[in-house]
Enzyme design. Structure first.
Site, PDB file in Angstrom:
ATOM      1  N   HIS A  63     -64.965   9.844  -1.227  1.00 45.23           N
ATOM      2  CA  HIS A  63     -65.489  11.026  -1.888  1.00 45.23           C
ATOM      3  C   HIS A  63     -66.979  10.832  -2.169  1.00 45.23           C
ATOM      4  CE1 HIS A  63     -64.036   8.313  -5.182  1.00 45.23           C
ATOM      5  NE2 HIS A  63     -65.275   8.528  -5.601  1.00 45.23           N
TER       6      HIS A  63
ATOM      7  N   ARG B  78     -66.548  -4.157  -0.583  1.00 43.31           N
ATOM      8  CA  ARG B  78     -65.274  -3.854  -1.231  1.00 43.31           C
ATOM      9  C   ARG B  78     -65.057  -2.366  -0.954  1.00 43.31           C
ATOM     10  NH1 ARG B  78     -63.760  -0.012  -5.303  1.00 43.31           N
ATOM     11  NH2 ARG B  78     -61.951  -0.793  -6.433  1.00 43.31           N
TER      12      ARG B  78
ATOM     13  N   ASP C  29     -63.507   1.126  -1.232  1.00 40.23           N
ATOM     14  CA  ASP C  29     -62.831   1.883  -2.272  1.00 40.23           C
ATOM     15  C   ASP C  29     -61.779   2.827  -1.680  1.00 40.23           C
ATOM     16  OD1 ASP C  29     -62.831   2.613  -5.152  1.00 40.23           O
ATOM     17  OD2 ASP C  29     -63.468   4.576  -4.427  1.00 40.23           O
TER      18      ASP C  29
ATOM     19  N   TYR D 192     -56.476   6.478   1.074  1.00 42.37           N
ATOM     20  CA  TYR D 192     -56.876   7.872   1.178  1.00 42.37           C
ATOM     21  C   TYR D 192     -57.870   8.085   2.313  1.00 42.37           C
ATOM     22  CZ  TYR D 192     -54.495   7.979  -3.250  1.00 42.37           C
ATOM     23  OH  TYR D 192     -53.535   7.860  -4.218  1.00 42.37           O
TER      24      TYR D 192
ATOM     25  N   GLU E 154     -59.327  -1.996  -1.369  1.00 42.17           N
ATOM     26  CA  GLU E 154     -58.551  -1.560  -2.524  1.00 42.17           C
ATOM     27  C   GLU E 154     -57.332  -0.824  -1.972  1.00 42.17           C
ATOM     28  OE1 GLU E 154     -59.109   0.981  -6.672  1.00 42.17           O
ATOM     29  OE2 GLU E 154     -60.020   1.712  -4.828  1.00 42.17           O
TER      30      GLU E 154
ATOM     31  N   HIS F 124     -62.732  -3.574 -13.503  1.00 44.35           N
ATOM     32  CA  HIS F 124     -63.362  -2.446 -14.181  1.00 44.35           C
ATOM     33  C   HIS F 124     -62.456  -1.235 -14.337  1.00 44.35           C
ATOM     34  CE1 HIS F 124     -63.694  -1.648  -9.933  1.00 44.35           C
ATOM     35  NE2 HIS F 124     -64.085  -0.403 -10.162  1.00 44.35           N
ATOM     36  N   ASP F 125     -61.312  -1.213 -13.669  1.00 36.92           N
ATOM     37  CA  ASP F 125     -60.373  -0.109 -13.795  1.00 36.92           C
ATOM     38  C   ASP F 125     -59.272  -0.465 -14.787  1.00 36.92           C
ATOM     39  OD1 ASP F 125     -61.647   1.639 -12.048  1.00 36.92           O
ATOM     40  OD2 ASP F 125     -60.606   0.842 -10.292  1.00 36.92           O
TER      41      ASP F 125
END
Length: 542
Positions: free
Chosen positions: A103, A197, A199, A203, A240, A305-306
């Site tokens: 996105h 990394r 993301d 998706y 991820e 961080h999530d």
């Protein structure tokens, strides 16, 4: 060249906005990070994972990107980034960065152009519909967004957003979008990063499947791996990929897809084991997990961080972990995870925090450390959603925690002040000169782990030592063996090492002094939350 450097490495994740402010404007920046690289290297880390620093409104921690090829002016500029790479290389740190191409921000020039003109080539950079319709994807943040479709008045269509509505999905089914992605990758690889990394990989694959259903869309991963390898053969793609373990092999793609997977399966069972003070869930997870391909690797972590996403657990197990570590509703996020840092999760008990680090570092794969965990930083539950674990690094007890000289109202995020985890008590400087501090002991764990190549490069087996509370692993590589034992309970225990699983064992690292391994009874003692890493005596030399 070290083509397998990532298999015996320790990765330190840094949010540059929150690490160190070099110019007093309240925002951490690249120059400030460069000034603090010695801390990262001194901890034992060999690779820096740099969270987003691109031009962004920072409504989602920089993952809402406005320009993939530019540094946000609040964080510096490209020369600052090059200087960071040069300093990192000088002291032996590789740098990987986030690749965010599922996105963009809704402020990105591509999206603004797409909204204005249906005939624009940028229109098909995103996913549009005249009417919302059912898809195979659901909102990532179900308690925040109730649908993946949002009406855009100017475009007179709905656009899709798996994440927040201010983050429209890119249409990777469009070859021009993939060309844009490769242009971005080439740019940063040319500057010298050691990989990405990646993301939200599943998706991205879902959109690729729309273009070509071959390999269920995972041809995109092979294409990305080829692109990276041709330009920088030792660069990595860390994915991820929060999916069932039965799909892990698909993302490795026989060693031709992602180089590494963030291992949500093992992470979830690690916390189930911690909640029960029982090593069995983790032992079972290790036995069930498919081995990575020859040059592949898993990445393990305690926090990042999530939120601590627990979707790989069944409903009952997930609720058990929630009750143990997030008993209050305010500590939970999205109906699936925990929005706390490790130290508060474990009640601030340094013995248990160190045990958890020893446990994670003894697992097969590459360890990942989140900034501030080495000193036991806390969280700020007054901040919304995942922002609870995103607060400035605590360097000292001064007014700005050594992070910034700016007044509090100008800081990118509020400091944690007062109480058990306030920067006045928990900071780097207070722990640096204490050999018994959490910082010192965590660094010793990381550095020792890097010296035990068997853990990163070898094969791992679970050992039955007669105590469910203890996770015992045997790691073998090129004729050398390491045995790790970690006690997840608060009780002192004795365990028995099976015959043939190591003779003449001696401690390489332990939480405290222990009597030597008894070769006759084959017993090892462990204190509550204790840990011991051992080698056969004959493997200590040579």
């Amino acid at each position: 060249m070290q083509p397998l450097w990532y298999r015996n490495s320790a990765v330190y994740a840094v949010d540059p906005v929150l690490f160190n402010d070099s110019d007093g404007d309240g925002w951490g920046d690249l120059r400030g990070l460069t000034q603090r690289l010695d801390h990262v290297r001194g901890l034992g880390a060999t690779c820096l994972w740099l969270l987003p620093f691109y031009t962004s409104p920072f409504r989602d921690g920089g993952y809402d990107v406005n320009d993939h090829l530019a540094v946000d002016p609040r964080l510096g500029d490209l020369p600052d980034f090059v200087e960071l790479l040069e300093k990192a290389e000088e002291i032996g740190l590789r740098v990987i960065i986030d690749l965010v191409f599922q996105h963009t921000s809704d402020q990105h020039p591509w999206f603004q152009e797409a909204r204005h003109d249906r005939t624009s080539p940028y229109r098909d950079y995103y996913v549009w519909a005249d009417e919302p319709h059912e898809t195979d994807v659901e909102p990532i943040f179900p308690t925040v967004e109730d649908d993946v479709w949002t009406w855009d008045e100017e475009a007179q269509q709905y656009y899709r957003h798996v994440f927040y509505r201010h983050e429209p999905d890119l249409n990777l089914a469009n070859p021009r979008v993939r060309e844009e992605m490769y242009r971005v990758m080439a740019f940063w690889l040319r500057l010298g990063v050691s990989g990405f990394r990646v993301d939200a990989v599943p998706y991205m694959v879902e959109r690729a499947r729309e273009a070509d259903p071959a390999e269920d869309g995972r041809w995109l991963l092979r294409e990305m791996r080829d692109f990276v390898s041709l330009r920088r053969p030792n660069a990595v793609l860390i994915g991820e990929v929060d999916v069932p373990i039965g799909e892990y092999d698909d993302y490795f793609a026989d060693g031709q897809g992602l180089t590494m997977l963030l291992d949500f399966w093992l992470n979830n069972h690690l916390f189930l084991a911690l909640a029960r003070s029982d090593g069995e869930p983790l032992a079972r997870a290790l036995r069930e997990q498919p081995p990575p391909p020859r040059f592949g690797q898993y990445a393990n972590w305690l926090r990042h961080h999530d939120e601590l996403d627990l979707e790989r657990l069944g409903d009952a197990d997930r609720e058990e972990v929630m009750r143990a570590f997030a008993p209050e509703r305010s500590m939970r996020a999205y109906g699936r995870g925990i929005r706390r840092r490790l130290a508060p999760i474990l009640g601030g008990d340094e013995r248990r925090i160190l045990m958890a680090h020893a446990l994670m570092l003894s697992l097969p794969g590459t360890p990942l450390l989140y900034y501030g965990e080495e000193i036991g930083m806390g969280d700020e539950l007054a901040r919304p959603e995942r922002l609870a674990v995103r607060t400035p690094m605590q360097w000292s007890d001064d007014a700005g925690a050594g992070f910034s000289t700016a007044p509090p109202e100008r800081l990118a995020a509020p400091l944690i002040t007062g109480g058990r985890y306030g920067h006045e008590r928990v900071n780097v400087y207070a722990q640096t000169l204490r050999h018994d501090s959490l910082l010192s002991k965590t660094g010793n764990l990381v550095r020792t782990r890097l010296g035990l190549r068997e853990l990163g490069l070898g094969r791992t087996r679970v050992l039955d030592v007669g105590r469910r509370a203890v996770l015992a692993l045997r790691h073998d590589h090129e004729g050398s063996t390491v045995i790790t034992v970690v006690n997840l309970s608060a009780d002192d225990v004795e365990v028995k090492v099976p015959e043939g699983e190591g003779d003449g064992l001696v401690d390489v690292l332990a939480d405290t002094g222990y009597p030597p391994f008894d070769a006759g009874t084959r017993t090892l003692g462990l204190s509550g939350y204790g840990y011991r890493w051992l080698r056969p005596r004959q493997h200590l030399v040579g």
